[in-house]
Design a protein around this motif. Structure first.
Motif, PDB file in Angstrom:
ATOM      1  N   GLN A  35       7.609   4.528   1.048  1.00 27.96           N
ATOM      2  CA  GLN A  35       8.380   5.734   0.552  1.00 27.96           C
ATOM      3  C   GLN A  35       9.400   4.983  -0.512  1.00 27.96           C
ATOM      4  O   GLN A  35      10.350   4.159   0.170  1.00 27.96           O
ATOM      5  N   THR A  36       9.360   5.030  -1.887  1.00 30.75           N
ATOM      6  CA  THR A  36      10.502   4.496  -2.581  1.00 30.75           C
ATOM      7  C   THR A  36      11.797   4.996  -2.485  1.00 30.75           C
ATOM      8  O   THR A  36      12.088   6.259  -2.257  1.00 30.75           O
ATOM      9  N   VAL A  37      12.753   3.760  -2.480  1.00 29.88           N
ATOM     10  CA  VAL A  37      14.291   4.350  -2.436  1.00 29.88           C
ATOM     11  C   VAL A  37      14.790   3.437  -3.486  1.00 29.88           C
ATOM     12  O   VAL A  37      14.461   2.333  -3.802  1.00 29.88           O
ATOM     13  N   ILE A  38      15.350   4.240  -4.600  1.00 28.36           N
ATOM     14  CA  ILE A  38      15.779   3.711  -5.755  1.00 28.36           C
ATOM     15  C   ILE A  38      17.293   4.233  -6.173  1.00 28.36           C
ATOM     16  O   ILE A  38      17.562   5.343  -5.657  1.00 28.36           O
ATOM     17  N   GLY A  39      17.888   3.280  -6.682  1.00 29.70           N
ATOM     18  CA  GLY A  39      19.480   3.768  -7.092  1.00 29.70           C
ATOM     19  C   GLY A  39      19.757   4.843  -8.065  1.00 29.70           C
ATOM     20  O   GLY A  39      20.740   4.610  -8.539  1.00 29.70           O
ATOM     21  N   THR A  93      -2.682  -5.869  -1.467  1.00 26.50           N
ATOM     22  CA  THR A  93      -1.457  -5.866  -0.960  1.00 26.50           C
ATOM     23  C   THR A  93      -0.270  -5.484  -1.744  1.00 26.50           C
ATOM     24  O   THR A  93       0.968  -5.433  -1.332  1.00 26.50           O
ATOM     25  N   HIS A  94      -0.364  -5.111  -2.960  1.00 26.47           N
ATOM     26  CA  HIS A  94       0.650  -4.334  -3.789  1.00 26.47           C
ATOM     27  C   HIS A  94       0.024  -3.613  -5.000  1.00 26.47           C
ATOM     28  O   HIS A  94      -0.697  -3.943  -5.699  1.00 26.47           O
ATOM     29  N   THR A  95       0.438  -2.207  -4.840  1.00 25.02           N
ATOM     30  CA  THR A  95       0.020  -1.279  -5.996  1.00 25.02           C
ATOM     31  C   THR A  95       0.987  -0.107  -5.960  1.00 25.02           C
ATOM     32  O   THR A  95       1.726   0.004  -5.047  1.00 25.02           O
ATOM     33  N   HIS A  96       0.686   0.626  -6.909  1.00 24.72           N
ATOM     34  CA  HIS A  96       1.435   2.170  -7.011  1.00 24.72           C
ATOM     35  C   HIS A  96       0.410   2.991  -7.471  1.00 24.72           C
ATOM     36  O   HIS A  96       0.094   3.046  -8.717  1.00 24.72           O
ATOM     37  N   THR A 154      -1.475  -1.815   0.172  1.00 25.71           N
ATOM     38  CA  THR A 154      -0.125  -1.351   0.296  1.00 25.71           C
ATOM     39  C   THR A 154       0.340  -0.748  -1.198  1.00 25.71           C
ATOM     40  O   THR A 154       0.474  -1.175  -2.057  1.00 25.71           O
ATOM     41  N   ASP A 155       1.133   0.413  -0.604  1.00 26.85           N
ATOM     42  CA  ASP A 155       1.555   1.121  -1.812  1.00 26.85           C
ATOM     43  C   ASP A 155       3.297   1.310  -2.015  1.00 26.85           C
ATOM     44  O   ASP A 155       3.857   1.284  -0.962  1.00 26.85           O
ATOM     45  N   MET A 156       3.648   1.422  -2.907  1.00 27.46           N
ATOM     46  CA  MET A 156       5.119   1.973  -3.227  1.00 27.46           C
ATOM     47  C   MET A 156       5.057   2.752  -4.174  1.00 27.46           C
ATOM     48  O   MET A 156       4.663   2.628  -5.303  1.00 27.46           O
ATOM     49  N   TYR A 157       5.364   4.125  -3.919  1.00 28.70           N
ATOM     50  CA  TYR A 157       5.561   5.294  -4.761  1.00 28.70           C
ATOM     51  C   TYR A 157       6.447   6.266  -4.302  1.00 28.70           C
ATOM     52  O   TYR A 157       7.182   6.162  -3.231  1.00 28.70           O
ATOM     53  N   TYR A 158       6.283   7.313  -4.840  1.00 30.55           N
ATOM     54  CA  TYR A 158       6.935   8.820  -4.448  1.00 30.55           C
ATOM     55  C   TYR A 158       6.077   9.683  -3.710  1.00 30.55           C
ATOM     56  O   TYR A 158       4.955   9.491  -3.811  1.00 30.55           O
TER      57      TYR A 158
END
Ligand SMILES: [Zn+2]
Length: 389
Positions: free
Chosen positions: A174-178, A91-94, A150-154
């Motif tokens: 899709q990562t959104v970062i400041g 459920t959570h990886t990159h 579940t992925d979070m990356y570019y």
């Protein structure tokens, strides 16, 4: 007399074979094993069991004798010494970070991120890196029983292509970062790309596109709100890191006079389909907020131990009825593999040692986190279906 008897019995046998064949339903494949672990509402474990499959659906599960009687299939896989169980849900990886394995170990999260990972990503991460890093991660996941992640990356559109090629299922954020990211230089540009990504994979059988604001401490509030609005507009998930370290927790309290969960709630960020990773420092009031919103959570024991982030109150969270699955987190610094078997083992032991109760998080519950509860945490549709059981 004897001959006619033989003919009669042969005809009778032939007729009975025909009758059996016509009573059988045609399916594409039948899989049998010594044990079939169902994870259905009764948690049945069927000895000498079998599964009938048609297309991409399980049609029936039962004893091998019952399935063989009811179905016929051109393809059979018989494994009399094996366990046949549901695919594991990470459920959570990159995923693409598998190419950074071993880059920086034994560091605090903030130091690891700011001094090593963010600079290494700025220097190395491009579409090619993401394609090959994800491909490596998917091979590792598939070999250790994972079928959904579940992925979070570019460059998540590339992650989606590679995931479909591998035949795995992905909730891909899709990562959104400041700050300027490897794929898009502004969070606004990331949001535009995320919208296109959501349109591209709006109805894909394997890919659920998602927006992934990195965390409350790396994304401005107005962008967090836009992420939520985008996810809700397309009825897709928002994936985020939540209350991972004491530093994150204390900073939110100091700056906002609110916990990270309460702050996100006040911004409206939790109002919709959300998968939040970690929840290590959540309070009872936070857990009530997460339950109210039906937020899915990802527990990452290897990562939390390796980065000394703390121990998530998993037993309490599950007791509140929140869907909390298991995740490996990224394979660089926060873990060094994608092995969900290890996460199950560590999740159970971490709850036992932290609560002083060897009965905490028993094996069946740990296995449920890695399968059915993880599916509910990652995908709301599954959650709704599961509730109808
Ligand atoms: Zn993470």
């Amino acid at each position: 007399m004897r001959l006619s008897y033989r003919i009669c019995s042969a005809v009778a046998i032939f007729v009975s074979v025909l009758a059996t064949a016509s009573a059988q339903t045609a399916v594409d494949s039948i899989w049998s094993a010594r044990y079939v672990v169902t994870m259905d509402s009764a948690r049945r474990v069927i000895e000498n069991g079998a599964v009938a499959v048609a297309g991409d659906h399980i049609v029936d599960v039962g004893t091998r004798a019952a399935i063989d009687k009811a179905y016929r299939a051109p393809r059979r896989v018989d494994r009399p010494e094996a366990i046949l169980a549901p695919g594991l849900i990470n459920t959570h990886t990159h995923a693409a970070m598998s190419l950074f394995r071993g880059v920086a170990d034994d560091l605090k999260l903030q130091q690891w991120l700011q001094k090593f990972i963010f600079p290494a990503e700025a220097k190395n991460v491009n579409r090619d890196f993401v394609e090959w890093g994800t491909r490596l991660a998917l091979a590792e996941m598939a070999l250790s029983g994972t079928t959904t992640y579940t992925d979070m990356y570019y460059f998540e559109d590339t992650v989606a292509q590679v995931t479909k090629q591998a035949g795995l299922r992905g909730v891909l954020g899709q990562t959104v970062i400041g700050f300027p990211a490897p794929d898009y230089k502004t969070p606004q540009a990331s949001l535009v790309a995320t919208e296109k990504f959501m349109q591209m994979y709006a109805n894909d059988p394997l890919i659920v596109p998602a927006v992934a604001p990195h965390a409350i401490y790396t994304v401005p509030d107005d962008i967090l709100k836009l992420c939520r609005a985008l996810a809700n507009r397309y009825q897709k998930p928002l994936v985020i890191h939540l209350d991972e370290t004491k530093t994150e927790h204390d900073e939110a309290l100091a700056k906002r006079k609110k916990t990270p969960t309460a702050a996100l709630d006040a911004l409206g960020v939790l109002s919709g389909w959300t998968v939040a990773a970690h929840a290590v420092w959540v309070t009872d009031a936070d857990i009530a907020i997460l339950r109210m919103h039906g937020t899915g959570l990802a527990h990452n024991p290897s990562s939390n131990m390796k980065l000394a982030s703390g121990v998530a109150p998993v037993v309490k969270i599950l007791r509140f009825g929140i869907s909390m699955g298991l995740g490996t987190d990224g394979v660089a610094g926060s873990n060094n593999d994608h092995d969900m078997m290890e996460e199950m083992d560590l999740a159970a032991k971490l709850q036992k040692v932290s609560t002083g109760d060897p009965e905490a998080l028993p094996a069946e519950q740990a296995f449920a986190m890695a399968t059915i509860t993880g599916a509910r945490a990652a995908a709301r549709q599954h959650h709704r279906l599961a509730r109808k059981e």
